[in-house]
Design an enzyme around this catalytic site. Structure first.
Site, PDB file in Angstrom:
ATOM      1  N   GLU A   1       0.839  -1.202   0.000  1.00 49.60           N
ATOM      2  CA  GLU A   1       0.000   0.000   0.000  1.00 49.60           C
ATOM      3  C   GLU A   1       0.869   1.247   0.000  1.00 49.60           C
ATOM      4  OE1 GLU A   1      -2.667  -0.190   3.325  1.00 49.60           O
ATOM      5  OE2 GLU A   1      -3.755  -1.922   2.505  1.00 49.60           O
TER       6      GLU A   1
ATOM      7  N   LYS B   1      -4.264   7.413 -41.441  1.00 50.57           N
ATOM      8  CA  LYS B   1      -4.055   6.041 -40.990  1.00 50.57           C
ATOM      9  C   LYS B   1      -5.392   5.403 -40.655  1.00 50.57           C
ATOM     10  CE  LYS B   1      -3.668   6.954 -36.044  1.00 50.57           C
ATOM     11  NZ  LYS B   1      -2.916   6.939 -34.828  1.00 50.57           N
TER      12      LYS B   1
ATOM     13  N   ARG C   1      -6.957   2.525 -37.992  1.00 47.38           N
ATOM     14  CA  ARG C   1      -6.573   1.793 -36.786  1.00 47.38           C
ATOM     15  C   ARG C   1      -7.727   0.872 -36.394  1.00 47.38           C
ATOM     16  NH1 ARG C   1      -3.496   2.713 -31.809  1.00 47.38           N
ATOM     17  NH2 ARG C   1      -2.369   4.388 -32.761  1.00 47.38           N
TER      18      ARG C   1
ATOM     19  N   ASP D   1       3.577  15.071 -32.781  1.00 47.71           N
ATOM     20  CA  ASP D   1       2.526  14.257 -32.176  1.00 47.71           C
ATOM     21  C   ASP D   1       2.538  14.485 -30.666  1.00 47.71           C
ATOM     22  OD1 ASP D   1       0.375  12.574 -32.093  1.00 47.71           O
ATOM     23  OD2 ASP D   1       1.405  10.825 -32.912  1.00 47.71           O
TER      24      ASP D   1
HETATM   25  C1  R5P Z   1      -3.140   8.977 -31.489  1.00 51.62           C
HETATM   26  O1  R5P Z   1      -4.208   9.541 -31.660  1.00 51.62           O
HETATM   27  C2  R5P Z   1      -2.018   9.592 -30.721  1.00 51.62           C
HETATM   28  O2  R5P Z   1      -1.919  10.965 -30.968  1.00 51.62           O
HETATM   29  C3  R5P Z   1      -0.708   8.898 -30.999  1.00 51.62           C
HETATM   30  O3  R5P Z   1      -0.382   9.101 -32.364  1.00 51.62           O
HETATM   31  C4  R5P Z   1      -0.755   7.437 -30.715  1.00 51.62           C
HETATM   32  O4  R5P Z   1      -1.485   7.192 -29.555  1.00 51.62           O
HETATM   33  C5  R5P Z   1       0.646   6.883 -30.577  1.00 51.62           C
HETATM   34  O5  R5P Z   1       0.579   5.534 -30.229  1.00 51.62           O
HETATM   35  P1  R5P Z   1       1.583   4.477 -30.877  1.00 51.62           P
HETATM   36  O6  R5P Z   1       2.974   5.016 -30.685  1.00 51.62           O
HETATM   37  O7  R5P Z   1       1.328   3.200 -30.117  1.00 51.62           O
HETATM   38  O8  R5P Z   1       1.209   4.345 -32.326  1.00 51.62           O
END
Ligand code: R5P
Length: 326
Positions: free
Chosen positions: A45, A200, A202, A229
């Site tokens: 804890e 992309k 997903r 990003d």
């Molecule tokens: C998605 O909407 C986020 O902005 C990132 O691009 C994403 O979550 C990155 O995750 P990963 O590196 O696993 O592709």
């Protein structure tokens, strides 16, 4: 001197165990001490014991809720907030540079939680009067609580580091359609010659499914491209985008990504990718193999957070100086 009287508006910095190095950097800039009140009982804890007197003080709790122990770090955060509230702190500010669960911000299929809303609610219920984040995955999350939520932008720290590279004819790219606003903001601040977007697909039914780059909007031929990003986890999104951009003729590809989660073999994937340089920040404690990697540059976010704390204390606007989007 733990219960010495103090002046009004005095404030205290607390750090949990998720990124004490960042907390110390912030404290150094502010010429303050940082208190680390968290330990663990033998049964696992979390134990919190704050030494200084908090009565009528502002308390800043610095704790990204990040891997590798995201759930423990949330627990530490809320227990520190609860301890500060019960010790009569006058205002408690949760500084959560990386906000864990932030990607689970909507009900994207039936019978799933909105986890980010649950986490924000727990933090508020524990007693936080304000949450401060950096590049939260989606800004609408600020509405998950009634208390003020200040989301800051890592561009404050990243833009000067990118400008220092003196890249000419730069194109800013988003690796997905969700990041277009961010890419536009960076493009403005860098006086870029254009922006590009990688589309992309997903599979939302599979956790961390590999993102698929499909097509590109914008012209990247012969350009120095900067992908931006909010975070890297598995690396799938940014690496697919980078490789695609390079394949269609970019001169070089760099990436500026705020939060470096680096799950699984993400670092190795960067190493093997078309990304020339990966610029990130220290919102999360980065392992030494990331810090030492020749492709990785880490820019400290401490000056941004120290300035935000200074402004919250002085009552100055955060938006005037610290906002990305104009
Ligand atoms: C998605 O909407 C986020 O902005 C990132 O691009 C994403 O979550 C990155 O995750 P990963 O590196 O696993 O592709």
């Amino acid at each position: 001197m733990t219960d010495a009287p103090h002046l009004d508006n005095d404030y205290i910095l607390l750090a949990g165990r998720s990124n004490p190095t960042l907390a110390k950097e912030i404290a150094k800039i502010l010429k303050k001490d940082v208190h680390e009140p968290v330990s663990v009982f033998s049964d696992g804890e979390v134990r919190v014991k704050i030494e200084p007197n908090l009565r009528r003080r502002h308390v800043y709790v610095i704790q990204p809720t990040c891997p590798p122990n995201v759930n423990d770090y949330i627990m530490e955060l809320v227990l520190m907030i609860d301890a500060a509230r019960r010790a009569s702190a006058s205002e408690i500010i949760a500084i959560v540079p990386y906000f864990g669960y932030g990607r689970q911000d909507r009900k994207e299929m039936p019978r799933v939680p909105i986890s980010s809303s649950v986490v924000a609610g727990i933090i508020e219920k524990a007693g936080a009067d304000r949450i401060v984040t950096i590049d939260i995955h989606s800004e609408q999350q600020e509405g998950f609580i009634h208390a003020p939520w200040d989301n800051l932008y890592a561009s404050y720290s990243l833009i000067p580091a990118i400008r220092a590279k003196k890249l000419k004819d730069i194109v800013v790219a988003s690796p997905d359609k969700g990041g277009v606003l961010r890419a536009t903001g960076y493009a403005k601040l860098l006086a870029a010659s254009g922006i590009a977007i990688v589309y992309k697909e997903r599979d939302i039914n599979v956790n961390d499914a590999l993102s698929q780059s499909q097509t590109l909007i914008g012209d990247v031929k012969g350009k120095d491209v900067l992908l931006v990003d909010d975070l890297i986890s598995t690396g799938g999104t940014i690496i697919n985008a980078a490789n695609y951009i390079k394949k269609v003729g970019a001169k070089s590809v760099r990436a500026a990504v705020t939060h470096g989660l680096f799950t699984g073999p993400a670092l190795k994937k960067i190493e093997d990718s078309s990304i020339e340089e990966f610029i990130t920040t220290n919102t999360i404690t980065l392992p030494s193999e990331v810090l030492k990697h020749p492709k990785v540059t880490v820019v400290s976010i401490a000056p941004l957070l120290a300035e935000a704390i200074r402004r919250i204390e002085s009552g100055e606007s955060l938006s005037n100086a610290l906002f990305l989007r104009t």
